[in-house]
Write an enzyme that holds these catalytic residues in place. Structure first.
Site, short mmCIF file in Angstrom:
data_model
loop_
_atom_site.label_atom_id
_atom_site.label_comp_id
_atom_site.label_asym_id
_atom_site.label_seq_id
_atom_site.Cartn_x
_atom_site.Cartn_y
_atom_site.Cartn_z
N HIS A 1 -37.56 -13.21 -5.48
CA HIS A 1 -38.88 -13.80 -5.30
C HIS A 1 -39.65 -13.12 -4.17
CE1 HIS A 1 -38.05 -16.96 -8.10
NE2 HIS A 1 -37.04 -17.43 -7.40
N CYS B 1 -42.66 -10.71 -8.42
CA CYS B 1 -44.02 -11.11 -8.76
C CYS B 1 -44.95 -10.90 -7.57
CB CYS B 1 -44.07 -12.58 -9.17
SG CYS B 1 -43.23 -12.91 -10.74
#
Length: 228
Positions: free
Chosen positions: A136, A198
């Site tokens: 992440h 991301c």
């Protein structure tokens, strides 16, 4: 009597407004506290995982084969292992990134990408083909894969299974659509690594690619890349 009834209605409305205001205030506090608390949780999880014993991948694969029904068709090449076994470590000194490598992206026992970098494909091995890791990105630029946004060309990326250290040189940095699953593919004749996460908006992915330039033994000197 009517006056008393009117005063009672006013009192109840006032109490209701006070309760609503209190609920809104508490919700506001929870929203403000969420990110700092999540960052603390992530930091704790990363530190805890970094001191876990690295389990040799060949032992993990051997155990898997003993429990595998070879007649059962394989639905996907994604590694959905949810055991969260630590099989190595990743370091990018130029951006102060140090994480454990966890086998698989399965989330039955929690999200492995909240603790380190997760392998994506069944059977991937360090130093061979395309070694893919994901994690992440957080608002805190020091956590998980957030430092990838500061990686530059020719930076060195190190992975180890605590037997060997594999050194990759950054050769490509790009932002792609989430549908670009081809970033996971192997490339004929190329030993490479792919790290992706991301963007903060969550609509795209940043992809860092590197080529293998060196393999060395995991000894005291090379271990320093991964030690806190």
């Amino acid at each position: 009597m009517r006056n008393q009834h009117k005063q009672l209605k006013i009192f109840r409305r006032r109490k209701l407004k006070q309760r609503i205001a209190m609920v809104v205030f508490i919700l506001g506090l929870l929203v403000l506290a969420y990110e700092p608390l999540m960052n603390l949780y992530i930091e704790y999880s990363v530190e805890k995982t970094l001191v876990e014993e690295v389990k040799p991948l060949n032992e993990v694969i051997a155990q898997d084969l003993e429990q595998t029904d070879l007649n059962k068709p394989v639905d996907t090449y994604y590694d959905m292992d949810s055991r969260q076994i630590v099989i190595g470590k990743l370091a990018i000194p130029s951006v102060s990134l140090k994480l454990s490598i966890i086998k698989g992206v399965g989330q039955e026992n929690g999200d492995p990408m909240e603790k380190g970098a997760a392998t994506n494909k069944e059977g991937q091995e360090m130093g061979l083909r395309n070694y893919v890791l994901s994690s992440h990105a957080m608002k805190d630029p020091t956590l998980l894969f957030s430092p990838l946004f500061n990686v530059d060309y020719d930076d060195k990326m190190y992975v180890t299974d605590e037997e060997n250290v594999y050194v990759y040189n950054v050769t490509a940095i790009e932002t792609v659509e989430p549908e670009r699953v081809d970033i996971l593919d192997d490339v004929d004749g190329r030993q490479m690594i792919t790290l992706y996460t991301c963007t903060q908006a969550g609509s795209k992915r940043i992809v860092i690619t590197g080529d293998l330039v060196e393999t060395s033994e995991y000894i005291e000197k090379t271990a320093t890349y991964f030690n806190n």
